[in-house]
Design a protein around this motif. Structure first.
Motif, short mmCIF file in Angstrom:
data_model
loop_
_atom_site.label_atom_id
_atom_site.label_comp_id
_atom_site.label_asym_id
_atom_site.label_seq_id
_atom_site.Cartn_x
_atom_site.Cartn_y
_atom_site.Cartn_z
N TRP A 191 0.85 -1.22 0.00
CA TRP A 191 0.00 0.00 0.00
C TRP A 191 0.87 1.25 0.00
N VAL A 192 1.93 1.25 0.81
CA VAL A 192 2.83 2.41 0.86
C VAL A 192 3.46 2.64 -0.51
N ALA A 193 3.86 1.55 -1.19
CA ALA A 193 4.47 1.69 -2.51
C ALA A 193 3.46 2.28 -3.51
N ALA A 194 2.23 1.74 -3.49
CA ALA A 194 1.20 2.27 -4.40
C ALA A 194 0.86 3.71 -4.07
N TYR A 195 0.78 3.99 -2.77
CA TYR A 195 0.45 5.35 -2.34
C TYR A 195 1.56 6.33 -2.73
N GLY A 196 2.80 5.90 -2.52
CA GLY A 196 3.93 6.74 -2.91
C GLY A 196 3.96 6.97 -4.41
N GLY A 197 3.63 5.94 -5.20
CA GLY A 197 3.58 6.11 -6.64
C GLY A 197 2.52 7.13 -7.05
N MET A 198 1.37 7.08 -6.38
CA MET A 198 0.33 8.08 -6.66
C MET A 198 0.83 9.48 -6.36
N LEU A 199 1.47 9.63 -5.22
CA LEU A 199 2.00 10.95 -4.86
C LEU A 199 3.03 11.41 -5.89
N TYR A 200 3.89 10.48 -6.32
CA TYR A 200 4.96 10.84 -7.26
C TYR A 200 4.39 11.27 -8.61
N ILE A 201 3.29 10.62 -9.05
CA ILE A 201 2.72 10.92 -10.36
C ILE A 201 1.80 12.14 -10.32
N LEU A 202 0.92 12.20 -9.32
CA LEU A 202 -0.14 13.21 -9.33
C LEU A 202 0.26 14.52 -8.68
N ILE A 203 0.98 14.47 -7.56
CA ILE A 203 1.22 15.69 -6.79
C ILE A 203 2.05 16.72 -7.56
N PRO A 204 3.16 16.34 -8.23
CA PRO A 204 3.88 17.37 -9.01
C PRO A 204 3.00 18.01 -10.08
N ARG A 205 2.10 17.22 -10.70
CA ARG A 205 1.19 17.80 -11.68
C ARG A 205 0.27 18.82 -11.02
N LEU A 206 -0.22 18.46 -9.84
CA LEU A 206 -1.05 19.42 -9.10
C LEU A 206 -0.26 20.67 -8.75
N GLY A 207 1.03 20.49 -8.43
CA GLY A 207 1.88 21.64 -8.11
C GLY A 207 2.04 22.58 -9.30
N ARG A 208 2.26 21.99 -10.49
CA ARG A 208 2.41 22.83 -11.68
C ARG A 208 1.12 23.57 -12.01
N ILE A 209 0.00 22.85 -11.86
CA ILE A 209 -1.29 23.51 -12.09
C ILE A 209 -1.51 24.62 -11.06
N ALA A 210 -1.10 24.36 -9.82
CA ALA A 210 -1.27 25.37 -8.77
C ALA A 210 -0.46 26.62 -9.07
N GLN A 211 0.75 26.44 -9.62
CA GLN A 211 1.57 27.61 -9.97
C GLN A 211 0.90 28.42 -11.08
N ALA A 212 0.37 27.71 -12.09
CA ALA A 212 -0.35 28.41 -13.15
C ALA A 212 -1.61 29.07 -12.59
N GLN A 213 -2.25 28.39 -11.64
CA GLN A 213 -3.47 28.94 -11.05
C GLN A 213 -3.17 30.18 -10.22
N ALA A 214 -2.07 30.17 -9.49
CA ALA A 214 -1.69 31.34 -8.70
C ALA A 214 -1.41 32.53 -9.61
N ASP A 215 -0.73 32.27 -10.73
CA ASP A 215 -0.45 33.34 -11.68
C ASP A 215 -1.74 33.86 -12.29
N ALA A 216 -2.65 32.94 -12.65
CA ALA A 216 -3.93 33.36 -13.23
C ALA A 216 -4.78 34.11 -12.22
#
Length: 617
Positions: A191-216
């Motif tokens: 579960w930790v491996a799957a959970y970590g994989g989710m964080l690795y894949i999704l969270i940076p994408r959310l971070g990039r969207i958040a940066q664009a959202q902050a600018d917008a």
């Protein structure tokens, strides 16, 4: 108790602000200065709370085994001490840790930490060059300042609080499950491996969207503020519909980032629910199988299954906390782009206050170019210009738009640094004195004098905060403002000197704003006076009334005046005629007319006494 913790972090540190670093970690650490010991304490408390909660699960499993193995009549005698210790931890230690954590977080950090960041960043921005604010929306800068302060706080606190809690809790859960039987730890590891994989894949994408959202979001706010600030222009040109379309474009750019964010949130939620039910099912299945073959006691199942259920409930919170962490990281990165910029104009390391003297001004072989678009060749605005103004001399600058008159004034005020030559006041190089002391020695009345959204009294006394009521009244009389000021009022019922004038003085007419600005400079009483179209906003009658007052204001001062209406500066001691960044003529009005040069042509071709661009074609 609350007040003690509220005073642990100074929200208004007195240290001089310096440029923040441009990398994320160093930027956060820079603005966490002063709060780091309390962030460390918060991390320790969170770790202890996580470890204690995991220990309680372990004790619960042991207690279930004891219940099945110990006769009822001997249970309290054999287990009473262990139960008392568990009760002490549950009823005293854990609440005490939570109390300490709450005090540190809510009383110590939540309010003081972002306020400290705002204060330091605002003080740094106040010392930015004028060009910095000319290149950006004021609302956008303010928005970035506010949201970056909160984002830095969230990044620092989530890493120290949530991050340490999650790591200790996960490690404790794995150790506890493996302590029952190593096979019970396998579903948790998967579960930790799957959970970590989710964080690795999704969270940076959310971070990039958040940066664009902050600018917008900052851009959207900037557009709103720009429309409201210039509402008179919008009304005059009947462009409400056009402003709606412009605003809709800005709002839609922000909305598209929200759509992208919510799509990832849905994917995250579906994937998380899938691995969570798989964890509960696998832990339950493995635990029952191990019990059925006699490899573990029932207490092991009582430990593992509740842990899985607890992780199921925690995982949604953890995922959103990490999503919020990367969203705030994106906001911080966006803020770095605006806040971590070097100052174009800085005081020299050994800069000293300007010593006030009679006001002799010298431009010696000054060359200056404006820096335009990157890659474009800068154009010379002033080229090897030399001008000496004697103490008490009144000089008028003449020339068409773009000749370099305003640039000359801006360089004297050191809004920009020159590329060559030297500018001195009373023999002191302005590049070697502090900017504050330099500008304190110069009084300026500009063509478009904006006022602060404060009272008339505050605006007039801005150049001399310790001025008495009598001095303020005298300055208002000098500017012919004594008649209309007592009649002013605002929406809060304040009248006269206490009435607020609106943003940039919008509640006053152009002539009234100009008179308040003249009164402000009169009260400042600086040895050098700059008049940049000082009476341009006044009607002829008001201009005639104030002109005599300006003569009083100019008495004993070194004066540099700019005017397109040549009649307003014809009586100056000397007129300086500029063209394409050079001085082409100088002398008194009559002498220049007799010479028949550029000034004489400008004077002859004026329309109603006003110098137009067509007149100099």
């Amino acid at each position: 108790m609350f007040a003690w913790f509220e005073r642990r972090i100074d929200p208004y540190p007195p240290e001089a602000p310096d440029m923040p670093p441009r990398t994320l970690i160093r930027f956060v650490l820079h603005y966490s200065r002063g709060a780091l010991p309390w962030l460390a304490l918060l991390a320790v408390v969170s770790s202890l709370i996580a470890a204690t909660e995991v220990m309680l699960f372990g004790w619960l499993g042991e207690m279930i085994d004891r219940l099945s193995q110990t006769p009822r009549d001997r249970f309290w005698d054999e287990q009473g001490g262990r139960l008392a210790f568990m009760a002490l931890v549950l009823l005293a230690v854990l609440p005490a840790l939570n109390l300490l954590g709450s005090l540190v977080m809510y009383q110590g950090l939540m309010g003081n930490f972002p306020q400290r960041i705002r204060w330091r960043a605002h003080r740094y921005l106040l010392r930015q060059s004028v060009g910095y604010f000319q290149d950006e929306f004021a609302g956008r800068i303010a928005q970035r300042l506010m949201q970056t302060a909160l984002a830095v706080r969230e990044v620092a606190m989530k890493v120290t609080d949530v991050g340490t809690y999650v790591v200790i809790y996960f490690l404790g859960a794995l150790v506890l499950a493996a302590g029952q039987d190593w096979r019970l730890a396998l579903p948790f590891l998967a579960w930790v491996a799957a959970y970590g994989g989710m964080l690795y894949i999704l969270i940076p994408r959310l971070g990039r969207i958040a940066q664009a959202q902050a600018d917008a979001r900052a851009g959207m706010t900037g557009r709103v503020v720009d429309s409201y600030t210039n509402i008179a222009t919008v009304k005059l040109f009947s462009h409400s519909s056009r402003e709606e379309d412009w605003m809709r474009d800005g709002m839609d750019a922000f909305l598209q980032t929200v759509y992208r964010q919510m799509r990832l949130a849905s994917i995250q939620d579906i994937a998380l629910n899938t691995i969570n039910v798989a964890l509960i099912a696998s832990v339950s299945g493995v635990g029952l199988w191990l019990w059925s073959v006699g490899l573990v006691e029932v207490g092991a199942i009582a430990v593992a299954v509740p842990l899985a259920l607890r992780l199921n409930s925690m995982s949604h919170w953890i995922m959103w906390e990490f999503a919020a962490l990367f969203e705030n990281i994106g906001t911080v990165r966006d803020g770095i782009a605006s806040l971590a910029l070097p100052r174009e104009v800085r005081d020299a390391p050994d800069a000293r206050p300007l010593v006030r003297g009679p006001g002799a001004v010298r431009f010696d072989n000054v060359t200056f170019r404006y820096r335009g678009v990157e890659g474009a060749r800068p154009m010379a605005v002033l080229d090897d210009l030399t001008l000496h103004v004697a103490p008490g001399e009144r000089v008028g600058l003449v020339g068409r738009s773009g000749a370099g008159k305003s640039t000359l004034i801006n360089l004297l005020l050191r809004f920009h640094d020159i590329e060559g030559g030297r500018i001195t006041i009373d023999g002191q190089d302005i590049a070697r004195v502090t900017q504050d002391s330099l500008r304190a020695a110069i009084g300026v009345v500009t063509q478009d004098s904006s006022l602060l959204h404060r009272s008339v009294r505050d605006n007039v006394a801005y150049g001399r905060p310790d001025a008495t009521e009598a001095q303020i009244a005298a300055a208002l009389r000098m500017a012919e403002a004594q008649d209309f000021v007592p009649m002013l009022s605002d929406s809060q019922g304040r009248r006269g000197l206490d009435a607020h004038v609106g943003e940039r003085g919008v509640k006053l007419s152009g002539g009234q704003r100009q008179r308040i600005a003249i009164a402000r400079v009169a009260l400042k009483d600086a040895p050098i006076l700059i008049l940049d179209e000082a009476t341009s906003a006044l009607d002829s009658e008001a201009e005639a009334a104030i002109q005599s007052r300006l003569d009083v204001l100019m008495a004993g001062k070194t004066v540099i005046a700019i005017a397109h209406r040549l009649s307003t500066i014809a009586a100056m001691d000397r007129l300086i005629v500029m063209d394409e960044g050079r001085i082409v003529e100088q002398g008194r009005h009559a002498d220049l007319l007799a010479r028949g040069g550029l000034y004489a042509r400008l004077w002859a071709r004026q329309s109603g006494g006003f110098l137009t661009d067509d007149a100099v074609a």
